[in-house]
Design a protein around this motif. Structure first.
Motif, PDB file in Angstrom:
ATOM      1  N   SER A  67      29.300  13.078  -8.939  1.00 18.24           N
ATOM      2  CA  SER A  67      30.609  13.603  -9.337  1.00 18.24           C
ATOM      3  C   SER A  67      31.481  13.700  -8.097  1.00 18.24           C
ATOM      4  CB  SER A  67      30.438  14.988  -9.966  1.00 18.24           C
ATOM      5  OG  SER A  67      29.946  15.895  -9.009  1.00 18.24           O
ATOM      6  N   GLU A  68      32.652  14.222  -8.273  1.00 23.23           N
ATOM      7  CA  GLU A  68      33.556  14.413  -7.133  1.00 23.23           C
ATOM      8  C   GLU A  68      32.911  15.327  -6.090  1.00 23.23           C
ATOM      9  OE1 GLU A  68      37.699  16.717  -6.588  1.00 23.23           O
ATOM     10  OE2 GLU A  68      37.741  15.086  -8.069  1.00 23.23           O
ATOM     11  N   ARG A  69      32.200  16.334  -6.571  1.00 19.65           N
ATOM     12  CA  ARG A  69      31.562  17.290  -5.663  1.00 19.65           C
ATOM     13  C   ARG A  69      30.398  16.667  -4.884  1.00 19.65           C
ATOM     14  NH1 ARG A  69      30.005  23.493  -7.065  1.00 19.65           N
ATOM     15  NH2 ARG A  69      29.292  23.999  -4.975  1.00 19.65           N
ATOM     16  N   THR A  70      29.738  15.674  -5.469  1.00 18.80           N
ATOM     17  CA  THR A  70      28.582  15.044  -4.813  1.00 18.80           C
ATOM     18  C   THR A  70      28.899  13.636  -4.295  1.00 18.80           C
ATOM     19  OG1 THR A  70      27.759  14.253  -6.957  1.00 18.80           O
ATOM     20  CG2 THR A  70      26.886  16.360  -6.147  1.00 18.80           C
ATOM     21  N   ALA A  78      24.295   4.509   1.872  1.00 21.04           N
ATOM     22  CA  ALA A  78      24.079   4.125   3.268  1.00 21.04           C
ATOM     23  C   ALA A  78      22.585   4.105   3.578  1.00 21.04           C
ATOM     24  CB  ALA A  78      24.800   5.092   4.192  1.00 21.04           C
ATOM     25  N   PHE A  79      21.840   5.035   3.050  1.00 24.46           N
ATOM     26  CA  PHE A  79      20.400   5.095   3.212  1.00 24.46           C
ATOM     27  C   PHE A  79      19.752   3.815   2.681  1.00 24.46           C
ATOM     28  CE2 PHE A  79      16.140   6.443   1.790  1.00 24.46           C
ATOM     29  CZ  PHE A  79      15.658   7.030   2.947  1.00 24.46           C
ATOM     30  N   VAL A  80      20.193   3.372   1.501  1.00 25.09           N
ATOM     31  CA  VAL A  80      19.689   2.132   0.918  1.00 25.09           C
ATOM     32  C   VAL A  80      20.029   0.951   1.823  1.00 25.09           C
ATOM     33  CG1 VAL A  80      19.973   0.510  -1.008  1.00 25.09           C
ATOM     34  CG2 VAL A  80      19.723   2.942  -1.461  1.00 25.09           C
ATOM     35  N   GLY A  81      21.233   0.935   2.371  1.00 26.83           N
ATOM     36  CA  GLY A  81      21.640  -0.144   3.284  1.00 26.83           C
ATOM     37  C   GLY A  81      20.733  -0.230   4.500  1.00 26.83           C
ATOM     38  N   VAL A  82      20.373   0.912   5.051  1.00 31.00           N
ATOM     39  CA  VAL A  82      19.458   0.932   6.199  1.00 31.00           C
ATOM     40  C   VAL A  82      18.086   0.405   5.800  1.00 31.00           C
ATOM     41  CG1 VAL A  82      18.220   2.455   7.818  1.00 31.00           C
ATOM     42  CG2 VAL A  82      20.675   2.758   7.432  1.00 31.00           C
ATOM     43  N   LEU A  83      17.582   0.867   4.648  1.00 31.52           N
ATOM     44  CA  LEU A  83      16.269   0.410   4.185  1.00 31.52           C
ATOM     45  C   LEU A  83      16.230  -1.093   3.942  1.00 31.52           C
ATOM     46  CD1 LEU A  83      15.210   3.211   1.673  1.00 31.52           C
ATOM     47  CD2 LEU A  83      14.377   2.834   3.987  1.00 31.52           C
ATOM     48  N   GLU A  84      17.321  -1.634   3.428  1.00 29.13           N
ATOM     49  CA  GLU A  84      17.359  -3.072   3.151  1.00 29.13           C
ATOM     50  C   GLU A  84      17.382  -3.904   4.421  1.00 29.13           C
ATOM     51  OE1 GLU A  84      20.716  -3.391   0.514  1.00 29.13           O
ATOM     52  OE2 GLU A  84      19.458  -3.054  -1.250  1.00 29.13           O
ATOM     53  N   ARG A  85      17.845  -3.338   5.517  1.00 34.00           N
ATOM     54  CA  ARG A  85      17.901  -4.078   6.787  1.00 34.00           C
ATOM     55  C   ARG A  85      16.591  -4.029   7.546  1.00 34.00           C
ATOM     56  NH1 ARG A  85      23.974  -3.147   9.018  1.00 34.00           N
ATOM     57  NH2 ARG A  85      24.942  -3.489   7.012  1.00 34.00           N
ATOM     58  N   ILE A  86      15.718  -3.108   7.180  1.00 34.59           N
ATOM     59  CA  ILE A  86      14.434  -2.971   7.882  1.00 34.59           C
ATOM     60  C   ILE A  86      13.491  -4.075   7.467  1.00 34.59           C
ATOM     61  CG2 ILE A  86      12.390  -1.529   8.116  1.00 34.59           C
ATOM     62  CD1 ILE A  86      14.191   0.900   8.023  1.00 34.59           C
ATOM     63  N   LEU A 140      27.303  12.894  -0.954  1.00 42.84           N
ATOM     64  CA  LEU A 140      25.860  12.690  -1.083  1.00 42.84           C
ATOM     65  C   LEU A 140      25.563  11.302  -1.643  1.00 42.84           C
ATOM     66  CD1 LEU A 140      23.027  13.838  -0.768  1.00 42.84           C
ATOM     67  CD2 LEU A 140      23.274  14.887  -3.027  1.00 42.84           C
ATOM     68  N   LYS A 141      26.383  10.849  -2.580  1.00 45.24           N
ATOM     69  CA  LYS A 141      26.225   9.495  -3.127  1.00 45.24           C
ATOM     70  C   LYS A 141      26.461   8.466  -2.021  1.00 45.24           C
ATOM     71  CE  LYS A 141      27.917   6.185  -6.444  1.00 45.24           C
ATOM     72  NZ  LYS A 141      29.166   5.520  -6.671  1.00 45.24           N
ATOM     73  N   SER A 142      27.487   8.665  -1.218  1.00 43.04           N
ATOM     74  CA  SER A 142      27.758   7.749  -0.104  1.00 43.04           C
ATOM     75  C   SER A 142      26.602   7.721   0.881  1.00 43.04           C
ATOM     76  CB  SER A 142      29.042   8.156   0.623  1.00 43.04           C
ATOM     77  OG  SER A 142      30.150   8.030  -0.216  1.00 43.04           O
ATOM     78  N   PHE A 143      26.028   8.887   1.152  1.00 47.63           N
ATOM     79  CA  PHE A 143      24.873   8.963   2.042  1.00 47.63           C
ATOM     80  C   PHE A 143      23.699   8.183   1.448  1.00 47.63           C
ATOM     81  CE2 PHE A 143      20.875  10.966   3.336  1.00 47.63           C
ATOM     82  CZ  PHE A 143      20.950  10.765   4.702  1.00 47.63           C
ATOM     83  N   ALA A 144      23.460   8.336   0.154  1.00 46.94           N
ATOM     84  CA  ALA A 144      22.360   7.623  -0.509  1.00 46.94           C
ATOM     85  C   ALA A 144      22.578   6.116  -0.436  1.00 46.94           C
ATOM     86  CB  ALA A 144      22.235   8.080  -1.962  1.00 46.94           C
ATOM     87  N   THR A 184      22.458   1.924  -9.545  1.00 49.27           N
ATOM     88  CA  THR A 184      23.088   3.208  -9.788  1.00 49.27           C
ATOM     89  C   THR A 184      22.342   4.294  -9.032  1.00 49.27           C
ATOM     90  OG1 THR A 184      23.687   2.508 -12.022  1.00 49.27           O
ATOM     91  CG2 THR A 184      23.694   4.858 -11.616  1.00 49.27           C
ATOM     92  N   ILE A 185      23.083   5.184  -8.410  1.00 46.60           N
ATOM     93  CA  ILE A 185      22.504   6.349  -7.759  1.00 46.60           C
ATOM     94  C   ILE A 185      22.591   7.503  -8.744  1.00 46.60           C
ATOM     95  CG2 ILE A 185      22.685   8.001  -5.854  1.00 46.60           C
ATOM     96  CD1 ILE A 185      21.935   5.206  -4.875  1.00 46.60           C
ATOM     97  N   LEU A 186      21.472   8.178  -8.955  1.00 45.68           N
ATOM     98  CA  LEU A 186      21.413   9.350  -9.806  1.00 45.68           C
ATOM     99  C   LEU A 186      20.760  10.486  -9.032  1.00 45.68           C
ATOM    100  CD1 LEU A 186      20.082   7.645 -13.051  1.00 45.68           C
ATOM    101  CD2 LEU A 186      22.413   8.434 -12.654  1.00 45.68           C
ATOM    102  N   PHE A 187      21.080  11.698  -9.401  1.00 45.66           N
ATOM    103  CA  PHE A 187      20.475  12.861  -8.770  1.00 45.66           C
ATOM    104  C   PHE A 187      19.622  13.589  -9.795  1.00 45.66           C
ATOM    105  CE2 PHE A 187      24.643  12.471  -6.485  1.00 45.66           C
ATOM    106  CZ  PHE A 187      24.105  11.868  -5.362  1.00 45.66           C
TER     107      PHE A 187
END
Length: 128
Positions: free
Chosen positions: A108-111, A120-128, A114-118, A89-92
């Protein structure tokens, strides 16, 4: 003469909203309560959130200026928490506008971006 009684009411901590009938996982309740202990400054925010997230088995992904994305928030820390056997789960975690109060916000809908970015960020970290 009868002494007057004084009643002190302490506000209950704000808990994460529940989705459906699901109860709040104990670790997330622990996160909320641990964050209530923040007495630092804006500069100490990221280190504090990193420590608290690690204490519940989560991880700090990144921090960034809120730039009006979340109301009454100076800085946003994105954390990832994974309960045993469930999807992470992504939390802010938000540092309030006064620079001293911290609260947890679910995406939320407004964020949503930002959740999608987080994620994607995790996806990049997992590939390193």
């Amino acid at each position: 003469m009868v002494a007057s009684e004084t009643t002190v009411t302490k506000p209950a901590p704000t808990l994460l909203p529940q989705s459906g009938d699901a109860a709040i996982p104990m670790a997330l309740l622990e996160l909320e309560l641990s964050l209530d202990g923040f007495s630092g400054s804006k500069e100490e925010f990221a280190a504090f959130v990193r420590t608290v997230a690690a204490d519940i088995g989560g991880e700090l992904l990144f921090t960034l200026p809120a730039s009006g994305l979340i109301e009454d928030c100076l800085t946003i820390a994105a954390i990832r928490y994974s309960d045993a056997g469930k999807m992470p789960t992504i939390l802010f975690v938000c540092l309030g506008g006064d620079g001293s109060a911290i609260r947890v916000e679910q995406p939320s809908e407004r964020t949503a971006d930002l959740k999608s970015f987080a994620e994607a960020f995790v996806g990049v970290l997992e590939r390193i």
